[in-house]
Design a protein around this motif. Structure first.
Motif, mmCIF file in Angstrom:
data_model
loop_
_atom_site.group_PDB
_atom_site.id
_atom_site.type_symbol
_atom_site.label_atom_id
_atom_site.label_comp_id
_atom_site.label_asym_id
_atom_site.label_seq_id
_atom_site.Cartn_x
_atom_site.Cartn_y
_atom_site.Cartn_z
ATOM 1 N N GLU A 80 0.827 -1.212 0.000
ATOM 2 C CA GLU A 80 0.000 0.000 0.000
ATOM 3 C C GLU A 80 0.864 1.267 0.000
ATOM 4 O OE1 GLU A 80 -3.004 0.043 -0.671
ATOM 5 O OE2 GLU A 80 -3.761 2.004 -0.050
ATOM 6 N N LEU A 81 2.026 1.188 0.653
ATOM 7 C CA LEU A 81 2.930 2.346 0.661
ATOM 8 C C LEU A 81 3.441 2.643 -0.753
ATOM 9 C CD1 LEU A 81 4.873 1.701 3.996
ATOM 10 C CD2 LEU A 81 3.352 3.625 3.524
ATOM 11 N N GLY A 82 3.444 1.593 -1.595
ATOM 12 C CA GLY A 82 3.850 1.771 -2.989
ATOM 13 C C GLY A 82 2.938 2.762 -3.710
ATOM 14 N N ARG A 83 1.678 2.839 -3.277
ATOM 15 C CA ARG A 83 0.711 3.791 -3.833
ATOM 16 C C ARG A 83 1.231 5.232 -3.727
ATOM 17 N NH1 ARG A 83 -4.896 3.556 -4.217
ATOM 18 N NH2 ARG A 83 -5.072 1.662 -2.989
ATOM 19 N N PHE A 84 2.003 5.467 -2.643
ATOM 20 C CA PHE A 84 2.527 6.818 -2.418
ATOM 21 C C PHE A 84 3.933 6.974 -3.002
ATOM 22 C CE2 PHE A 84 -0.259 5.647 1.162
ATOM 23 C CZ PHE A 84 -1.300 6.516 0.895
ATOM 24 N N GLY A 85 4.363 5.945 -3.698
ATOM 25 C CA GLY A 85 5.665 6.021 -4.364
ATOM 26 C C GLY A 85 6.846 5.704 -3.461
ATOM 27 N N LEU A 86 6.566 5.122 -2.277
ATOM 28 C CA LEU A 86 7.690 4.816 -1.390
ATOM 29 C C LEU A 86 8.435 3.564 -1.869
ATOM 30 C CD1 LEU A 86 6.453 5.567 2.244
ATOM 31 C CD2 LEU A 86 7.543 7.043 0.579
ATOM 32 N N PRO A 87 9.753 3.529 -1.673
ATOM 33 C CA PRO A 87 10.529 2.363 -2.123
ATOM 34 C C PRO A 87 10.202 1.139 -1.278
ATOM 35 C CG PRO A 87 11.913 3.848 -0.832
ATOM 36 C CD PRO A 87 10.588 4.533 -0.994
ATOM 37 N N ALA A 88 10.405 -0.043 -1.855
ATOM 38 C CA ALA A 88 10.104 -1.268 -1.109
ATOM 39 C C ALA A 88 11.264 -2.253 -1.190
ATOM 40 C CB ALA A 88 8.825 -1.899 -1.652
ATOM 41 N N TRP A 89 12.479 -1.740 -1.472
ATOM 42 C CA TRP A 89 13.599 -2.677 -1.618
ATOM 43 C C TRP A 89 13.973 -3.331 -0.290
ATOM 44 C CZ3 TRP A 89 17.806 -1.320 1.298
ATOM 45 C CH2 TRP A 89 18.006 0.037 1.583
ATOM 46 N N PHE A 90 13.666 -2.686 0.836
ATOM 47 C CA PHE A 90 13.904 -3.310 2.133
ATOM 48 C C PHE A 90 12.565 -3.862 2.592
ATOM 49 C CE2 PHE A 90 15.108 -3.464 6.670
ATOM 50 C CZ PHE A 90 16.338 -4.086 6.540
ATOM 51 N N LYS A 91 12.452 -5.194 2.585
ATOM 52 C CA LYS A 91 11.155 -5.842 2.807
ATOM 53 C C LYS A 91 10.755 -5.803 4.283
ATOM 54 C CE LYS A 91 10.264 -7.413 -1.345
ATOM 55 N NZ LYS A 91 10.514 -6.016 -1.761
ATOM 56 N N LEU A 92 9.637 -5.128 4.530
ATOM 57 C CA LEU A 92 9.134 -5.063 5.903
ATOM 58 C C LEU A 92 7.731 -5.652 5.928
ATOM 59 C CD1 LEU A 92 10.408 -1.488 6.867
ATOM 60 C CD2 LEU A 92 11.341 -3.694 7.626
#
Ligand code: FO1
Length: 311
Positions: A80-92
């Protein structure tokens, strides 16, 4: 066994060893001194990967294959944070995020990292005492051909691909050992270096002023387990890193890095031929099955290590 033991621990390899150690000693007598050089801020949250890996593993909730993160976690929040364009390379993962939210919230309230680490450990039912090596920031950074990068950038975002030309532990020189750290080493009957990357997992712990001196002066025997077997790291970039930093890539090469305080160095049968070289360093080599394939093997290895230092 009711003897006081201190363990210096990095991430996944160390946690797997500790899972065996708690089967053979009373966890209440065990103090684990954890690496904080890998810590980072992501989405404004404070993350302590190695402390969490130890906590989750000892609580039996770690992801079984990865070794880090939670078993069966989902990634809905991060998606869902991807919707705001945040990176996701560090998997949380969603469950993991709860730990980071709690830690960040408590730190913002003014709690120290050691206080929060104890609270998190308690919430997960840990019986061992888990101590960050310092409450002051220590940040591992590595120099590649492209310049200096933060540790997790190198490790996760760049997938350990670039050659490591230099490593530094920012803040280490000004960092004070966390409460109980030196006392645990000086008051222990045995000190164990868990099988961890000697440069980036144990390096930050040893870089905090006072820790190395305590290891040299403790009356306890200090034993370590080689993370290099047959000239190779079982996991991670330790072998490539030793080579690019100019060290010998072998169980003896790693023993040399710790020879000033090490009494016993456990090496795998594959490395029995290095025994004479290790003895020359003033360190007693012990040959054992050093590959940790499951908690029972880890317990067996822990029994061997303790048998050698508690004689
Ligand atoms: N390691 C990875 O290879 N990829 C990840 O996305 C990743 C996320 C992550 C999140 C929380 C955490 O506690 C650990 C995480 N790790 C991840 C592991 C971590 O980067 C390494 O285990 C250590 O820092 C090295 O010991």
């Amino acid at each position: 066994m009711a003897l006081k033991i201190a363990v210096l621990a990095g991430g996944v390899g160390a946690a797997r060893f500790l899972a065996g150690l708690v089967r053979v000693v009373d966890p209440a007598n065990l103090t684990v001194i954890g690496n904080t050089g890998d810590d980072l801020e992501f989405y404004g949250l404070y993350i302590s990967p190695d402390l969490d890996t130890v906590t989750y593993t000892l609580a039996g909730v770690a992801h079984p294959e990865q070794g880090w993160g939670r078993a069966g976690d989902s990634f809905r929040v991060q998606a869902e944070l991807g919707r705001f364009g945040l990176p996701a390379w560090f998997k949380l993962g969603d469950l993991d995020l709860a730990t980071h939210i709690y830690r960040s919230w408590r730190l913002r309230q003014g709690a120290t990292l050691s206080q929060v680490t104890a609270e998190v450990a308690k919430a997960f039912g840990l019986e061992v005492r888990l101590l960050p090596v310092s409450d002051d920031p220590v940040r591992t950074r590595v120099r590649t051909a492209e310049g200096w990068v933060d540790f997790q950038d190198y490790f996760v975002r760049l997938g350990t691909e670039p050659e490591v030309l230099e490593v530094r532990f920012e803040g280490a020189q000004a960092a004070r050992p966390g409460p109980g750290v030196l006392e645990a080493i000086l008051g222990a009957e045995a000190v164990v270096l868990a099988p961890s990357n000697p440069i980036i997992s144990l390096g930050p712990i040893l870089a905090v002023p006072g820790v190395r001196e305590a290891l040299r002066s403790t009356r306890a025997k200090v034993a370590g387990i080689s993370p290099i077997i047959g000239g190779r790291a079982l996991k991670g970039p330790a072998d490539r890193m030793l080579k690019s930093l100019g060290h010998e890539v072998s169980a003896a090469g790693v023993a040399r890095l710790f020879a000033d305080f090490l009494d016993v160095w456990v090496i795998d049968g594959a490395d029995a031929g290095l025994s004479a070289e290790i003895e020359k360093l003033g360190v007693r080599p012990v040959v054992a099955e050093a590959v940790i394939s499951d908690p029972e093997r880890a317990a067996e290895l822990a029994r061997t290590v303790l048998g050698e230092v508690l004689v």
